[in-house]
Design a protein around this motif. Structure first.
Motif, PDB file in Angstrom:
ATOM      1  N   ASN A  43       0.803  -1.224   0.000  1.00  0.00           N
ATOM      2  CA  ASN A  43       0.000   0.000   0.000  1.00  0.00           C
ATOM      3  C   ASN A  43       0.833   1.271   0.000  1.00  0.00           C
ATOM      4  O   ASN A  43       0.315   2.336  -0.296  1.00  0.00           O
ATOM      5  N   ILE A  85       1.542   6.481  -2.028  1.00  0.00           N
ATOM      6  CA  ILE A  85       2.220   7.763  -1.818  1.00  0.00           C
ATOM      7  C   ILE A  85       2.496   8.455  -3.159  1.00  0.00           C
ATOM      8  O   ILE A  85       2.545   9.678  -3.215  1.00  0.00           O
ATOM      9  N   ILE A 136       7.386  18.854  -0.422  1.00  0.00           N
ATOM     10  CA  ILE A 136       6.469  17.706  -0.389  1.00  0.00           C
ATOM     11  C   ILE A 136       7.082  16.523  -1.139  1.00  0.00           C
ATOM     12  O   ILE A 136       7.076  15.391  -0.650  1.00  0.00           O
ATOM     13  N   THR A 148       7.792  13.219   1.032  1.00  0.00           N
ATOM     14  CA  THR A 148       6.997  12.019   0.746  1.00  0.00           C
ATOM     15  C   THR A 148       7.878  10.942   0.110  1.00  0.00           C
ATOM     16  O   THR A 148       7.669   9.753   0.350  1.00  0.00           O
ATOM     17  N   ILE A 159       9.664   9.318   3.002  1.00  0.00           N
ATOM     18  CA  ILE A 159       8.756   8.444   3.762  1.00  0.00           C
ATOM     19  C   ILE A 159       8.525   7.133   2.997  1.00  0.00           C
ATOM     20  O   ILE A 159       8.559   6.053   3.579  1.00  0.00           O
ATOM     21  N   PHE A 170      -8.420  -0.334   6.008  1.00  0.00           N
ATOM     22  CA  PHE A 170      -8.148   0.870   5.215  1.00  0.00           C
ATOM     23  C   PHE A 170      -7.177   1.784   5.962  1.00  0.00           C
ATOM     24  O   PHE A 170      -6.223   2.313   5.385  1.00  0.00           O
ATOM     25  N   MET A 183      -3.696  -0.130   6.268  1.00  0.00           N
ATOM     26  CA  MET A 183      -3.000  -0.233   4.977  1.00  0.00           C
ATOM     27  C   MET A 183      -1.957  -1.347   4.967  1.00  0.00           C
ATOM     28  O   MET A 183      -0.833  -1.169   4.478  1.00  0.00           O
ATOM     29  N   GLN A 233       1.270  -0.422   6.516  1.00  0.00           N
ATOM     30  CA  GLN A 233       1.997   0.735   5.973  1.00  0.00           C
ATOM     31  C   GLN A 233       1.214   2.031   6.128  1.00  0.00           C
ATOM     32  O   GLN A 233       1.533   3.044   5.508  1.00  0.00           O
ATOM     33  N   TYR A 250       3.095   5.364   6.958  1.00  0.00           N
ATOM     34  CA  TYR A 250       3.791   5.981   5.820  1.00  0.00           C
ATOM     35  C   TYR A 250       2.808   6.687   4.900  1.00  0.00           C
ATOM     36  O   TYR A 250       3.021   7.831   4.494  1.00  0.00           O
ATOM     37  N   VAL A 251       1.733   5.982   4.574  1.00  0.00           N
ATOM     38  CA  VAL A 251       0.773   6.535   3.615  1.00  0.00           C
ATOM     39  C   VAL A 251       0.081   7.768   4.195  1.00  0.00           C
ATOM     40  O   VAL A 251       0.069   8.837   3.577  1.00  0.00           O
ATOM     41  N   TRP A 252      -0.454   7.612   5.407  1.00  0.00           N
ATOM     42  CA  TRP A 252      -1.242   8.717   5.961  1.00  0.00           C
ATOM     43  C   TRP A 252      -0.384   9.928   6.289  1.00  0.00           C
ATOM     44  O   TRP A 252      -0.824  11.070   6.116  1.00  0.00           O
ATOM     45  N   SER A 253       0.839   9.715   6.770  1.00  0.00           N
ATOM     46  CA  SER A 253       1.674  10.887   7.073  1.00  0.00           C
ATOM     47  C   SER A 253       2.035  11.632   5.786  1.00  0.00           C
ATOM     48  O   SER A 253       2.065  12.858   5.761  1.00  0.00           O
ATOM     49  N   SER A 254       2.271  10.903   4.694  1.00  0.00           N
ATOM     50  CA  SER A 254       2.577  11.560   3.412  1.00  0.00           C
ATOM     51  C   SER A 254       1.411  12.417   2.940  1.00  0.00           C
ATOM     52  O   SER A 254       1.596  13.573   2.532  1.00  0.00           O
ATOM     53  N   PHE A 255       0.217  11.836   2.996  1.00  0.00           N
ATOM     54  CA  PHE A 255      -0.955  12.573   2.519  1.00  0.00           C
ATOM     55  C   PHE A 255      -1.267  13.748   3.436  1.00  0.00           C
ATOM     56  O   PHE A 255      -1.618  14.833   2.956  1.00  0.00           O
ATOM     57  N   LEU A 293       0.777  15.492   5.349  1.00  0.00           N
ATOM     58  CA  LEU A 293       1.752  16.562   5.164  1.00  0.00           C
ATOM     59  C   LEU A 293       1.472  17.335   3.871  1.00  0.00           C
ATOM     60  O   LEU A 293       1.485  18.565   3.850  1.00  0.00           O
ATOM     61  N   SER A 294       1.219  16.592   2.790  1.00  0.00           N
ATOM     62  CA  SER A 294       0.989  17.236   1.499  1.00  0.00           C
ATOM     63  C   SER A 294      -0.231  18.140   1.548  1.00  0.00           C
ATOM     64  O   SER A 294      -0.171  19.300   1.125  1.00  0.00           O
ATOM     65  N   LEU A 295      -1.333  17.612   2.067  1.00  0.00           N
ATOM     66  CA  LEU A 295      -2.567  18.401   2.076  1.00  0.00           C
ATOM     67  C   LEU A 295      -2.456  19.604   3.003  1.00  0.00           C
ATOM     68  O   LEU A 295      -2.957  20.681   2.695  1.00  0.00           O
TER      69      LEU A 295
END
Lengths: 249, 63
Positions: free
Chosen positions: A56, A60, A110, A114, A117, B9, B12, B15, B18-23, B25-27
């Protein structure tokens, strides 16, 4: 088409016209960016299938890739605005360049973070002095440099010229970023997407990415126009049209 | 939906962090790039309007 473009170009050179037209464009950029980023987020996070190798964490890319695209194209736009300022002495170009720098720096940040990460579960390291990573870090410092230069120099015209020059010289870094993955193949994989070839992944994976890329570009328009409008007002506050505008309210 | 449950969900497959922190931070950074310029635009308009009013008043007193 060409005539229409040159008319648009000349009109955009006028701060008053820019302020009026950007007011009309602004809500469209906002709506498109919210819709596309919203749809891309939901699709990319909840519906796209997981990558069989990366799991998953591959999701990213839905923020990493659009941010990296924007980081580079914003820099090119800033350099082009620099050329327009230096060659044709159009001051509006400097307003645009100035408004592009913070959003460009944010996008580079970003992309870098990312990517780091994503690197932890995928590469087993968050950083390596790989050519792509290093050239992106240089891009980030170029943005910071342009921002700092403008803060440091007075008067405004001198700062504008210096920033334009720095943006133009720094553009050499852009092809280095682009080809770094082919010239020095160390850590970062080559481009996943190109304009000319069909992507090597199912539509359920790349369509949300396309939505995100469109959404990110609309977001750029939104952010850029907001900054540029404030800057136009600040620079033009002595002119008649700004006074009319302020008194009407 | 690709995931079977909400908890999957969020997790993940381990993971999620990793996924949620990336999103996130970006948003967050993108929201700042809208919010701050928007507040600046409003503040600029307000400040310039105030300045203009002061100028007009001063001219009125002189006349």
């Amino acid at each position: 088409m060409w005539k229409w473009l040159t008319t648009l170009y000349h009109r955009l050179a006028s701060p008053k016209w820019f302020y009026q037209i950007s007011g009309l464009w602004l809500p469209w950029f906002a709506v498109v960016s919210l819709l596309f980023i919203g749809a891309g987020l939901i699709w990319g996070l909840a519906y796209a299938p997981m990558d069989y190798q990366q799991g998953n964490s591959f999701r990213i890319i839905y923020v990493h890739v659009p941010a990296a695209f924007l980081a580079q194209s914003i820099y090119v736009m800033m350099a082009l605005a620099g050329v327009v300022l230096l060659v044709w002495k159009i001051k509006m170009a400097d307003v645009v360049a100035q408004s592009l720098a913070p959003v460009g720096a944010s996008m580079t940040f970003i992309a870098l973070v990312t990517g780091a990460i994503w690197g932890v579960p995928t590469w087993g390291t968050w950083w390596m002095w790989d050519a792509r990573l290093t050239s992106m870090l240089i891009l980030f410092f170029l943005y910071l440099g342009v921002i700092a230069l403008r803060e440091a120099l007075k008067p405004q015209d001198t700062a504008a010229k210096a920033c334009a020059l720095m943006a133009i010289v720094g553009v050499i870094n852009i092809p280095i970023i682009k080809y770094s993955v082919d010239w020095w193949y160390t850590l970062h994989q080559p481009a996943t997407f190109t304009l000319t070839e069909k992507p090597a992944m199912p539509a359920s994976m790349w369509v949300p990415l396309l939505l995100m890329v469109i959404g990110f570009y609309a977001f750029l328009g939104w952010s850029l126009l907001l900054r540029a409008r404030a800057e136009v007002l600040r620079r033009e506050h002595k002119s008649g049209w700004v006074k009319d505008l302020l008194q009407r309210k | 939906m690709y995931f079977d449950s909400l908890s999957e969900f969020i997790n993940m497959g381990g993971q999620g962090l990793y996924v949620w922190s990336s999103f996130a931070l970006s948003l967050l950074l993108m929201a700042f790039n809208i919010l701050l310029p928007w507040l600046k635009l409003k503040a600029t308009r307000k400040q310039l309007a105030r300045q203009l009013r002061r100028e007009v008043n001063q001219q009125g007193e002189q006349a």
